[in-house]
Design an enzyme around this catalytic site. Structure first.
Site, PDB file in Angstrom:
ATOM      1  N   LYS A  49       1.799  -3.283   6.578  1.00  0.00           N
ATOM      2  CA  LYS A  49       2.087  -3.567   5.162  1.00  0.00           C
ATOM      3  C   LYS A  49       3.601  -3.502   4.906  1.00  0.00           C
ATOM      4  O   LYS A  49       4.150  -4.297   4.146  1.00  0.00           O
ATOM      5  CB  LYS A  49       1.347  -2.577   4.258  1.00  0.00           C
ATOM      6  CG  LYS A  49      -0.134  -2.855   4.162  1.00  0.00           C
ATOM      7  CD  LYS A  49      -0.399  -4.137   3.364  1.00  0.00           C
ATOM      8  CE  LYS A  49      -1.862  -4.519   3.363  1.00  0.00           C
ATOM      9  NZ  LYS A  49      -2.137  -5.745   2.635  1.00  0.00           N
ATOM     10  N   TYR A  55      -1.792   0.173  10.170  1.00  0.00           N
ATOM     11  CA  TYR A  55      -2.030  -0.448   8.858  1.00  0.00           C
ATOM     12  C   TYR A  55      -0.798  -0.305   7.959  1.00  0.00           C
ATOM     13  O   TYR A  55      -0.287  -1.287   7.416  1.00  0.00           O
ATOM     14  CB  TYR A  55      -3.256   0.193   8.190  1.00  0.00           C
ATOM     15  CG  TYR A  55      -3.407  -0.223   6.746  1.00  0.00           C
ATOM     16  CD1 TYR A  55      -3.793  -1.515   6.410  1.00  0.00           C
ATOM     17  CD2 TYR A  55      -3.126   0.670   5.703  1.00  0.00           C
ATOM     18  CE1 TYR A  55      -3.907  -1.907   5.087  1.00  0.00           C
ATOM     19  CE2 TYR A  55      -3.236   0.289   4.382  1.00  0.00           C
ATOM     20  CZ  TYR A  55      -3.630  -1.004   4.069  1.00  0.00           C
ATOM     21  OH  TYR A  55      -3.725  -1.390   2.756  1.00  0.00           O
ATOM     22  N   SER A  72       0.821  -1.218   0.000  1.00  0.00           N
ATOM     23  CA  SER A  72       0.000   0.000   0.000  1.00  0.00           C
ATOM     24  C   SER A  72       0.852   1.264   0.000  1.00  0.00           C
ATOM     25  O   SER A  72       1.962   1.286   0.542  1.00  0.00           O
ATOM     26  CB  SER A  72      -0.860  -0.010   1.258  1.00  0.00           C
ATOM     27  OG  SER A  72      -1.488   1.234   1.429  1.00  0.00           O
TER      28      SER A  72
HETATM   29  N1  LIG Z   1      -8.563  -0.670  -1.933  1.00  0.00           N
HETATM   30  C1  LIG Z   1      -7.468   0.096  -1.910  1.00  0.00           C
HETATM   31  O1  LIG Z   1      -7.500   1.255  -2.324  1.00  0.00           O
HETATM   32  C2  LIG Z   1      -6.149  -0.492  -1.400  1.00  0.00           C
HETATM   33  C3  LIG Z   1      -5.032   0.342  -1.371  1.00  0.00           C
HETATM   34  C4  LIG Z   1      -3.824  -0.180  -0.923  1.00  0.00           C
HETATM   35  C5  LIG Z   1      -3.722  -1.508  -0.545  1.00  0.00           C
HETATM   36  N2  LIG Z   1      -4.825  -2.299  -0.553  1.00  0.00           N
HETATM   37  C6  LIG Z   1      -4.667  -3.701  -0.119  1.00  0.00           C
HETATM   38  O2  LIG Z   1      -5.207  -4.547  -1.104  1.00  0.00           O
HETATM   39  C7  LIG Z   1      -5.788  -5.695  -0.511  1.00  0.00           C
HETATM   40  C8  LIG Z   1      -7.206  -5.858  -1.018  1.00  0.00           C
HETATM   41  O3  LIG Z   1      -7.958  -4.708  -0.756  1.00  0.00           O
HETATM   42  P1  LIG Z   1      -9.481  -4.598  -1.158  1.00  0.00           P
HETATM   43  O4  LIG Z   1      -9.755  -3.157  -1.417  1.00  0.00           O
HETATM   44  O5  LIG Z   1      -9.838  -5.591  -2.184  1.00  0.00           O
HETATM   45  O6  LIG Z   1     -10.146  -4.977   0.242  1.00  0.00           O
HETATM   46  P2  LIG Z   1     -11.285  -6.014   0.593  1.00  0.00           P
HETATM   47  O7  LIG Z   1     -11.571  -5.834   2.035  1.00  0.00           O
HETATM   48  O8  LIG Z   1     -12.417  -5.881  -0.386  1.00  0.00           O
HETATM   49  O9  LIG Z   1     -10.577  -7.416   0.322  1.00  0.00           O
HETATM   50  C9  LIG Z   1      -9.824  -8.107   1.284  1.00  0.00           C
HETATM   51  C10 LIG Z   1     -10.209  -9.575   1.165  1.00  0.00           C
HETATM   52  O10 LIG Z   1      -9.408 -10.348   2.045  1.00  0.00           O
HETATM   53  C11 LIG Z   1     -10.259 -11.210   2.788  1.00  0.00           C
HETATM   54  N3  LIG Z   1      -9.583 -11.489   4.062  1.00  0.00           N
HETATM   55  C12 LIG Z   1      -9.294 -10.593   5.033  1.00  0.00           C
HETATM   56  N4  LIG Z   1      -8.654 -11.218   6.056  1.00  0.00           N
HETATM   57  C13 LIG Z   1      -8.539 -12.531   5.699  1.00  0.00           C
HETATM   58  C14 LIG Z   1      -7.999 -13.677   6.318  1.00  0.00           C
HETATM   59  N5  LIG Z   1      -7.440 -13.598   7.533  1.00  0.00           N
HETATM   60  N6  LIG Z   1      -8.057 -14.855   5.668  1.00  0.00           N
HETATM   61  C15 LIG Z   1      -8.613 -14.948   4.451  1.00  0.00           C
HETATM   62  N7  LIG Z   1      -9.166 -13.889   3.804  1.00  0.00           N
HETATM   63  C16 LIG Z   1      -9.135 -12.704   4.435  1.00  0.00           C
HETATM   64  C17 LIG Z   1     -11.560 -10.456   2.936  1.00  0.00           C
HETATM   65  O11 LIG Z   1     -12.673 -11.275   3.231  1.00  0.00           O
HETATM   66  C18 LIG Z   1     -11.672  -9.812   1.550  1.00  0.00           C
HETATM   67  O12 LIG Z   1     -12.282 -10.676   0.630  1.00  0.00           O
HETATM   68  C19 LIG Z   1      -5.693  -5.508   1.007  1.00  0.00           C
HETATM   69  O13 LIG Z   1      -4.590  -6.245   1.468  1.00  0.00           O
HETATM   70  C20 LIG Z   1      -5.456  -4.019   1.143  1.00  0.00           C
HETATM   71  O14 LIG Z   1      -4.720  -3.729   2.297  1.00  0.00           O
HETATM   72  C21 LIG Z   1      -6.045  -1.826  -0.980  1.00  0.00           C
END
Ligand SMILES: NC(=O)c1ccc[n+]([C@@H]2O[C@H](COP(=O)([O-])OP(=O)(O)OC[C@H]3O[C@@H](n4cnc5c(N)ncnc54)[C@H](O)[C@@H]3O)[C@@H](O)[C@H]2O)c1
Length: 326
Positions: A145, A141, A117
């Site tokens: 990461k 957070y 991130s």
């Molecule tokens: N959305 C953004 O703008 C953004 C920006 C930077 C980084 N990220 C990173 O990208 C990744 C995905 O983000 P997203 O926006 O799709 O979020 P999201 O919450 O939609 O997806 C995360 C997924 O991981 C699953 N999950 C969480 N903990 C788990 C566990 N212990 N075991 C199994 N599954 C688990 C959740 O059920 C969900 O399906 C995350 O790691 C997030 O930190 C997202």
């Protein structure tokens, strides 16, 4: 050449799953559905309902589905909430990543692409963030990461001289928006696009958190990237690792182009046809004036490109959200 997508039922993971399918790389999803949705996983894609914290389950999934590599997307992504829930955040993002790496080592799987991130940078005081910009995360957070990146890097070092040296990269996402498939959308209650969409659907006026920042129109400037472009970069990374190539330890998936919150609001009104003037609220603690990254290194190595206009980002996200509401 099966790829395990942890978190494949989430907003970004579900797009990565589709991109892998389109590229002819079969995915398997492991997700505990803590924030993901079962219906985001396309029909026919194997789904394992469980947590990445369960080492036996991860190892079993790898063996049963003949997994060659892992795209580790699962995580707890709410930076603001992480301040109140550091133990939970570290458990999910640090311990979770450690367990995934341990299960991979058990099973002899040697390729990983990690969802990192922009939060690893905190509030950088530079016009354009590069991979070398100092890391100064400002929340549990962001810290979790960054530690995830370190864990993966260190496991790469530790296995370098072994039979199965770990090949890896971490992709740092900035503000991920839009939708590449009408059946998948961002359900986050904390991200700008879904917040505005929910307000518009409820007939309420969206709010801008502060208009006195040191930016041209006074509102925060951020780096918005389309989720379909992001998913495509994962496929290229997976392919390069599978071909035995070495990638950089981390790439910034930035657009080189900042957009202000007011510009996003204008696009929201233009695209949705809802005529609104956003309310101006107080600043949110810890929001820097501007964060924009160059995606040059990723463009060079991962064919990273920003193919969508701001109106297309809004349009695709809005259509997917409205399809879900219908
Ligand atoms: N959305 C953004 O703008 C953004 C920006 C930077 C980084 N990220 C990173 O990208 C990744 C995905 O983000 P997203 O926006 O799709 O979020 P999201 O919450 O939609 O997806 C995360 C997924 O991981 C699953 N999950 C969480 N903990 C788990 C566990 N212990 N075991 C199994 N599954 C688990 C959740 O059920 C969900 O399906 C995350 O790691 C997030 O930190 C997202």
């Amino acid at each position: 050449m099966t790829w395990l997508v942890t978190g494949g039922a989430g907003y970004i993971g579900a797009h990565v799953v589709r991109a892998l399918q389109e590229a002819g790389l079969p995915p398997v999803v492991l997700d505990d559905l803590s924030s993901g949705r079962r219906e985001f996983i396309p029909d026919g894609v194997p789904f394992v309902d469980g947590t990445i914290l369960d080492r036996d389950l991860v190892a079993r999934t790898i063996v049963e589905h003949d997994v060659d590599g892992v795209i580790h997307v699962a995580g707890f992504k709410y930076a603001g909430v992480s301040v109140q829930r550091p133990l939970h955040t570290y458990e999910q993002n640090v311990e979770g990543t450690r367990v995934v790496l341990a299960a991979m080592a058990d099973a002899g799987v040697d390729k990983i692409v990690f969802s990192s991130s922009a939060a690893v940078f905190g509030t950088p005081d530079v016009a354009l963030v590069t991979e070398d910009t100092p890391k100064a995360p400002a929340s549990p957070y962001g810290e979790s990461k960054l530690i995830g990146e370190w864990l993966i890097r260190d496991q790469g070092v530790a296995t370098a001289a072994s039979e199965n040296p770990l090949r890896h990269t971490s992709l740092r996402y900035f503000n991920v928006v839009g939708s590449g498939d009408e059946s998948v959308y961002d359900v986050s209650p904390h991200n700008l696009f879904p917040i505005v969409f929910e307000k518009l659907i409820a007939g309420e006026t969206p709010t801008i958190n502060g208009d006195d920042y040191d930016t041209p129109d006074g509102t925060n400037v951020r780096d918005y990237v389309h989720v379909a472009d992001l998913a495509a970069a994962h496929v290229v990374a997976a392919r390069r690792l599978a071909a035995g190539e070495t990638l950089a330890p981390a790439y910034n998936l930035g657009s080189n182009n900042g957009l202000s919150v007011r510009e996003i609001m204008d696009a929201m009104a233009r695209v949705t046809g809802v005529d609104f003037t956003p309310a101006i609220g107080p600043r949110r603690a810890g929001d820097p004036d501007r964060i924009v990254a160059t995606g040059e290194l990723a463009a060079q190595d991962l064919d990273w490109d920003n193919r969508y206009t701001v109106d297309e980002m809004v349009r695709s996200g809005w259509d997917a959200r409205r399809a879900a509401a219908a």
